[in-house]
Enzyme design. Structure first.
Site, PDB file in Angstrom:
ATOM      1  N   ASP A   1       5.317 -10.963 -37.910  1.00 16.73           N
ATOM      2  CA  ASP A   1       4.699  -9.790 -37.281  1.00 16.73           C
ATOM      3  C   ASP A   1       4.698  -8.563 -38.201  1.00 16.73           C
ATOM      4  OD1 ASP A   1       4.285 -11.282 -35.019  1.00 16.73           O
ATOM      5  OD2 ASP A   1       5.908 -10.394 -33.852  1.00 16.73           O
TER       6      ASP A   1
ATOM      7  N   PHE B   1       9.713 -10.359 -18.033  1.00 15.65           N
ATOM      8  CA  PHE B   1      10.474  -9.799 -19.158  1.00 15.65           C
ATOM      9  C   PHE B   1       9.577  -9.564 -20.377  1.00 15.65           C
ATOM     10  CE2 PHE B   1      12.878 -10.464 -23.097  1.00 15.65           C
ATOM     11  CZ  PHE B   1      13.949  -9.592 -22.939  1.00 15.65           C
TER      12      PHE B   1
HETATM   13  C1  GPP Z   1       8.783 -12.490 -28.702  1.00 15.95           C
HETATM   14  O1  GPP Z   1       7.654 -12.020 -29.346  1.00 15.95           O
HETATM   15  C2  GPP Z   1       8.948 -13.921 -29.057  1.00 15.95           C
HETATM   16  C3  GPP Z   1       9.782 -14.358 -29.995  1.00 15.95           C
HETATM   17  C4  GPP Z   1      10.688 -13.425 -30.708  1.00 15.95           C
HETATM   18  C5  GPP Z   1       9.841 -15.817 -30.317  1.00 15.95           C
HETATM   19  C6  GPP Z   1       9.500 -16.071 -31.745  1.00 15.95           C
HETATM   20  C7  GPP Z   1       9.373 -17.516 -31.951  1.00 15.95           C
HETATM   21  C8  GPP Z   1       9.473 -18.173 -33.122  1.00 15.95           C
HETATM   22  C9  GPP Z   1       9.324 -19.641 -33.147  1.00 15.95           C
HETATM   23  C10 GPP Z   1       9.735 -17.478 -34.405  1.00 15.95           C
HETATM   24  P1  GPP Z   1       7.501 -10.541 -29.926  1.00 15.95           P
HETATM   25  O2  GPP Z   1       6.975 -10.632 -31.317  1.00 15.95           O
HETATM   26  O3  GPP Z   1       6.787  -9.700 -28.942  1.00 15.95           O
HETATM   27  O4  GPP Z   1       9.016 -10.015 -30.010  1.00 15.95           O
HETATM   28  P2  GPP Z   1       9.418  -8.580 -30.600  1.00 15.95           P
HETATM   29  O5  GPP Z   1       8.648  -7.546 -29.826  1.00 15.95           O
HETATM   30  O6  GPP Z   1      10.902  -8.505 -30.321  1.00 15.95           O
HETATM   31  O7  GPP Z   1       9.085  -8.613 -32.048  1.00 15.95           O
HETATM   32 MG    MG Z   2       7.607  -9.562 -33.042  1.00 11.42          MG
HETATM   33 MG    MG Z   3       5.924 -12.048 -32.381  1.00 12.92          MG
END
Ligand code: GPP
Ligand code: MG
Ligand code: MG
Ligand code: MG
Length: 358
Positions: free
Chosen positions: A103, A239
């Site tokens: 990300d 969530f």
């Molecule tokens: C949350 O997404 C989901 C995860 C952290 C799972 C990742 C899965 C993998 C196989 C690496 P998000 O990107 O919205 O989380 P955040 O906002 O905490 O970055």
């Molecule tokens: Mg993320």
């Molecule tokens: Mg993510």
């Protein structure tokens, strides 16, 4: 409900177990003949990435075992439940270290993302594998002799695989180079969040606790695991919608991370709600600015979010999700149980996240 001070004590007790297992992992690494330099690096990987979060997932394993047993745990029972809780936190660390690379995130838990540290960079990919490997070392060391050992392994394997399905969908729905908001929908969003978040964050901790308490699975409609899942998957969906909304709305110093969803072209709850309510002019602003890699475009998207009244829409969503989840929980008799599960298992989870600000 526990008082704030007893909550702090529970957290402190749980955190002490981390020190024990961290030392076990480091000792095992050193005993494999690894040089001091590598062992020190591994210790840093663990200290930097595992303990600093809210610990909801890990603490839920302990809470659920206590609720299911209906009494204070012996020292050995507590240690085992806490160890499984830390295994869930290790899984979370594995996902977060790699998710932050995917990300292009900047901060996490109030500190730079691990891959952004000097001397780490893409070594963080291997570090994430180490965090995952640590789970299976600990499970083997502490649970190999239990008849439910294979069930624990299966739960970690299955929920990891489901999470990876979800991450795949999250990433391919958000290509870096082509922004096409027509690809988004609330149905696509739901599928992403159930897979990328709900299974490992909500179903996994409770199902682990159920296995430790020797609750058997049953073929057919009265399976306790299917029943737990029928409440925990909606809870996990709620969530992740909070996570999406906080990515847009929460001050980074409170959230501990800087939101990247708009710049990353993510199929987030916020953009889906905005698309459903945008006028043609607002839609044109979203088309021109969503997923663009600059702060001005991001600000323009946020302006449209404010114009459509996303804060109120979120507050409404939160109330209805909360009510829906409570009504699912209340299908369990107040003083009794359903499929061997008590209301409190789910209620304690809801209390941890309702109206969270981070
Ligand atoms: C949350 O997404 C989901 C995860 C952290 C799972 C990742 C899965 C993998 C196989 C690496 P998000 O990107 O919205 O989380 P955040 O906002 O905490 O970055
Ligand atoms: Mg993320
Ligand atoms: Mg993510
Ligand atoms: Mg997010």
């Amino acid at each position: 409900m526990s008082s704030p001070s007893s909550k702090a004590q529970q957290r402190a007790k749980f955190e002490q177990v981390f020190t024990v297992i961290r030392d076990e992992l480091v000792a095992h690494h050193a005993a494999a003949g690894m040089p001091k330099e590598a062992t020190e690096y591994f210790k840093q990987v663990l200290d930097y990435n595992v303990p600093g979060g809210k610990l909801n997932r890990g603490l839920s394993v302990v809470d659920t075992v206590e609720i299911l047993k209906g009494r204070t745990l012996t020292d050995d029972e507590y240690f085992k439940a806490a160890l499984l809780g830390w295994c869930v936190e290790l899984l979370q660390a594995f996902f977060l270290v790699s998710d932050d690379i995917m990300d292009s995130s900047v901060t996490r838990r109030g500190q730079p993302c691990w891959y952004r540290k000097e001397k780490v960079g893409l070594i963080a990919i291997n570090d994430s594998f180490l965090l995952e490997g640590a789970i299976y070392y600990l499970l083997k060391k502490h649970f190999r002799q239990e008849q439910y050992y294979v069930d624990l392994l299966e739960l970690f394997h299955d929920t990891s695989y489901q999470t990876e399905y979800g991450q795949l969908l999250d990433l391919i729905t958000a290509p870096e180079d082509v922004v096409d908001l027509d690809k988004f929908s609330l149905e696509r969003h739901r599928l992403i969040v159930v897979y990328k978040t709900a299974f490992y964050s909500f179903y996994l901790p409770v199902a682990l606790a159920m296995r430790v308490c020797n609750i058997p699975s049953i073929d057919g409609p009265s399976d306790p695991y299917a029943f737990a899942s029928s409440i925990l998957i909606p809870l996990g969906t709620y969530f992740q919608i909070q996570d999406d909304f906080l990515d847009f709305s929460a001050p980074p110093e409170i959230l501990g991370k800087i939101g990247t969803d708009i710049i990353d072209n993510k199929c987030s709850w916020c953009i889906n709600v905005a698309l459903a309510h945008a006028t043609p002019a607002q839609r044109a602003v979203l088309d021109a600015n969503y997923g663009q890699k600059n702060a001005e475009s991001e600000a323009k998207v946020k302006e449209v979010y404010e114009q459509i009244g996303i804060r109120e829409k979120y507050a409404k969503y939160e109330e209805s999700a909360y009510k829906e989840i409570i009504s699912l929980i209340e299908t369990i008799p107040a003083q009794g149980s359903k499929e061997g599960l008590k209301r409190e298992v789910f209620k304690s989870f809801v209390d941890k996240i309702y109206k969270r600000q981070k």
